[in-house]
Motif scaffolding. Structure first.
Motif, mmCIF file in Angstrom:
data_model
loop_
_atom_site.group_PDB
_atom_site.id
_atom_site.type_symbol
_atom_site.label_atom_id
_atom_site.label_comp_id
_atom_site.label_asym_id
_atom_site.label_seq_id
_atom_site.Cartn_x
_atom_site.Cartn_y
_atom_site.Cartn_z
ATOM 1 N N GLY A 173 58.305 97.838 52.859
ATOM 2 C CA GLY A 173 58.705 99.011 52.086
ATOM 3 C C GLY A 173 60.125 98.936 51.555
ATOM 4 N N LYS A 174 60.915 97.954 51.993
ATOM 5 C CA LYS A 174 62.303 97.814 51.537
ATOM 6 C C LYS A 174 62.320 97.297 50.105
ATOM 7 C CE LYS A 174 66.600 95.379 52.648
ATOM 8 N NZ LYS A 174 66.748 94.408 51.577
ATOM 9 N N LYS A 175 63.231 97.835 49.316
ATOM 10 C CA LYS A 175 63.417 97.370 47.949
ATOM 11 C C LYS A 175 63.872 95.921 47.946
ATOM 12 C CE LYS A 175 65.778 99.271 44.311
ATOM 13 N NZ LYS A 175 66.666 100.222 43.643
ATOM 14 N N GLY A 176 63.337 95.135 47.021
ATOM 15 C CA GLY A 176 63.753 93.745 46.903
ATOM 16 C C GLY A 176 65.238 93.646 46.616
ATOM 17 N N ASP A 177 65.938 92.739 47.309
ATOM 18 C CA ASP A 177 67.374 92.568 47.077
ATOM 19 C C ASP A 177 67.598 91.470 46.033
ATOM 20 O OD1 ASP A 177 67.149 90.103 48.396
ATOM 21 O OD2 ASP A 177 67.972 90.858 50.271
ATOM 22 N N GLU A 178 68.849 91.136 45.799
ATOM 23 C CA GLU A 178 69.209 90.154 44.769
ATOM 24 C C GLU A 178 68.529 88.802 44.994
ATOM 25 O OE1 GLU A 178 73.244 87.854 43.575
ATOM 26 O OE2 GLU A 178 73.449 90.036 43.786
ATOM 27 N N ASP A 179 68.534 88.327 46.255
ATOM 28 C CA ASP A 179 67.888 87.045 46.565
ATOM 29 C C ASP A 179 66.387 87.110 46.298
ATOM 30 O OD1 ASP A 179 70.246 85.835 47.331
ATOM 31 O OD2 ASP A 179 69.918 86.147 49.481
ATOM 32 N N ASP A 180 65.763 88.206 46.719
ATOM 33 C CA ASP A 180 64.325 88.369 46.503
ATOM 34 C C ASP A 180 63.992 88.320 45.017
ATOM 35 O OD1 ASP A 180 64.003 88.826 49.264
ATOM 36 O OD2 ASP A 180 64.212 90.988 49.021
ATOM 37 N N LEU A 181 64.729 89.078 44.236
ATOM 38 C CA LEU A 181 64.450 89.163 42.803
ATOM 39 C C LEU A 181 64.685 87.830 42.106
ATOM 40 C CD1 LEU A 181 65.893 92.720 42.103
ATOM 41 C CD2 LEU A 181 63.513 92.058 42.519
ATOM 42 N N LYS A 182 65.667 87.047 42.590
ATOM 43 C CA LYS A 182 65.918 85.738 41.999
ATOM 44 C C LYS A 182 64.712 84.820 42.198
ATOM 45 C CE LYS A 182 69.095 81.820 42.034
ATOM 46 N NZ LYS A 182 70.219 81.188 42.689
ATOM 47 N N VAL A 183 64.136 84.846 43.397
ATOM 48 C CA VAL A 183 62.955 84.033 43.681
ATOM 49 C C VAL A 183 61.790 84.477 42.790
ATOM 50 C CG1 VAL A 183 61.205 83.460 45.418
ATOM 51 C CG2 VAL A 183 63.626 83.470 46.039
ATOM 52 N N ILE A 184 61.624 85.779 42.651
ATOM 53 C CA ILE A 184 60.538 86.303 41.827
ATOM 54 C C ILE A 184 60.721 85.891 40.367
ATOM 55 C CG2 ILE A 184 59.527 88.448 40.924
ATOM 56 C CD1 ILE A 184 60.225 89.648 43.762
ATOM 57 N N GLU A 185 61.939 85.975 39.864
ATOM 58 C CA GLU A 185 62.212 85.655 38.458
ATOM 59 C C GLU A 185 62.104 84.164 38.166
ATOM 60 O OE1 GLU A 185 66.041 87.331 37.545
ATOM 61 O OE2 GLU A 185 65.335 89.370 37.938
ATOM 62 N N THR A 186 62.588 83.320 39.086
ATOM 63 C CA THR A 186 62.630 81.878 38.817
ATOM 64 C C THR A 186 61.432 81.122 39.386
ATOM 65 O OG1 THR A 186 63.844 81.325 40.840
ATOM 66 C CG2 THR A 186 65.157 81.922 38.883
ATOM 67 N N GLY A 187 60.787 81.688 40.396
ATOM 68 C CA GLY A 187 59.698 80.991 41.062
ATOM 69 C C GLY A 187 60.177 79.908 42.015
ATOM 70 N N GLU A 188 61.493 79.766 42.164
ATOM 71 C CA GLU A 188 62.070 78.753 43.047
ATOM 72 C C GLU A 188 62.377 79.353 44.414
ATOM 73 O OE1 GLU A 188 62.581 75.465 42.355
ATOM 74 O OE2 GLU A 188 61.503 75.880 40.494
ATOM 75 N N PRO A 189 61.884 78.727 45.488
ATOM 76 C CA PRO A 189 62.194 79.242 46.825
ATOM 77 C C PRO A 189 63.667 79.027 47.166
ATOM 78 C CG PRO A 189 61.035 77.168 46.995
ATOM 79 C CD PRO A 189 61.057 77.526 45.533
ATOM 80 N N ILE A 190 64.152 79.820 48.081
ATOM 81 C CA ILE A 190 65.506 79.639 48.605
ATOM 82 C C ILE A 190 65.369 78.750 49.821
ATOM 83 C CG2 ILE A 190 67.506 80.764 49.641
ATOM 84 C CD1 ILE A 190 66.796 83.241 47.978
ATOM 85 N N SER A 191 65.959 77.570 49.788
ATOM 86 C CA SER A 191 65.777 76.632 50.899
ATOM 87 C C SER A 191 66.718 76.924 52.049
ATOM 88 C CB SER A 191 65.950 75.197 50.418
ATOM 89 O OG SER A 191 67.239 75.018 49.896
ATOM 90 N N SER A 192 67.813 77.608 51.788
ATOM 91 C CA SER A 192 68.730 77.978 52.855
ATOM 92 C C SER A 192 69.547 79.161 52.390
ATOM 93 C CB SER A 192 69.665 76.821 53.197
ATOM 94 O OG SER A 192 70.619 77.250 54.141
ATOM 95 N N ARG A 193 69.614 80.178 53.206
ATOM 96 C CA ARG A 193 70.370 81.375 52.851
ATOM 97 C C ARG A 193 71.821 81.272 53.297
ATOM 98 N NH1 ARG A 193 67.745 86.388 51.500
ATOM 99 N NH2 ARG A 193 65.535 86.066 51.364
ATOM 100 N N GLY A 194 72.177 80.203 53.999
ATOM 101 C CA GLY A 194 73.547 80.094 54.491
ATOM 102 C C GLY A 194 73.749 80.974 55.691
ATOM 103 N N PRO A 195 74.999 81.338 55.988
ATOM 104 C CA PRO A 195 75.272 82.135 57.177
ATOM 105 C C PRO A 195 74.692 83.532 57.052
ATOM 106 C CG PRO A 195 77.280 81.757 55.901
ATOM 107 C CD PRO A 195 76.191 80.989 55.243
#
Length: 124
Positions: free
Chosen positions: A100-122
């Protein structure tokens, strides 16, 4: 998931004198490892559950849970949806809660580009 220690987990088993302690230790490690896959950072531990009053016993959640079991190399898996008549993209099912949480910036980037995030860092 970062490997940082963020607390202590106590697991109690109905141990009787003479029981195989190694068996219980392996079970406790399995519980620890399953929890590790659902906690991305210490902040997750104090988020409300459920994140919003939406059902979590959905087919979408079953798909996420089954996929996480079949693919232990995955760290996070979330299904997002933009409901009809809404411009907000929200989490429908995930391996880390927050249904139910709104998608954040990282989520929306994955949705827009179709590229997974391989590491979110710290952790944030």
């Amino acid at each position: 998931m970062s490997g940082d220690t963020i607390g202590v987990l106590a697991v109690a088993f109905p141990y009787k004198n003479g029981d195989n302690r190694t068996k219980f230790l392996k079970q406790a490690e399995k519980v620890r490892d399953e929890l590790r896959r659902r906690i991305t950072n210490a902040g997750n531990l104090v988020e409300p559950f459920p994140y919003s009053p939406v059902p979590t016993n959905t087919y979408a959640q079953e798909l996420v849970d089954d996929t996480m079991v079949k693919h232990p190399e995955l760290q996070i898996l979330a299904l997002h949806v933009t409901p009809p008549n809404s411009s907000d993209n929200v989490i429908l099912a995930s391996s880390i809660g927050r249904i139910g949480k709104k998608g954040d910036e990282d989520d929306l980037k994955v949705i827009e580009t179709g590229e997974p995030i391989s590491s979110r860092g710290p952790p944030r």
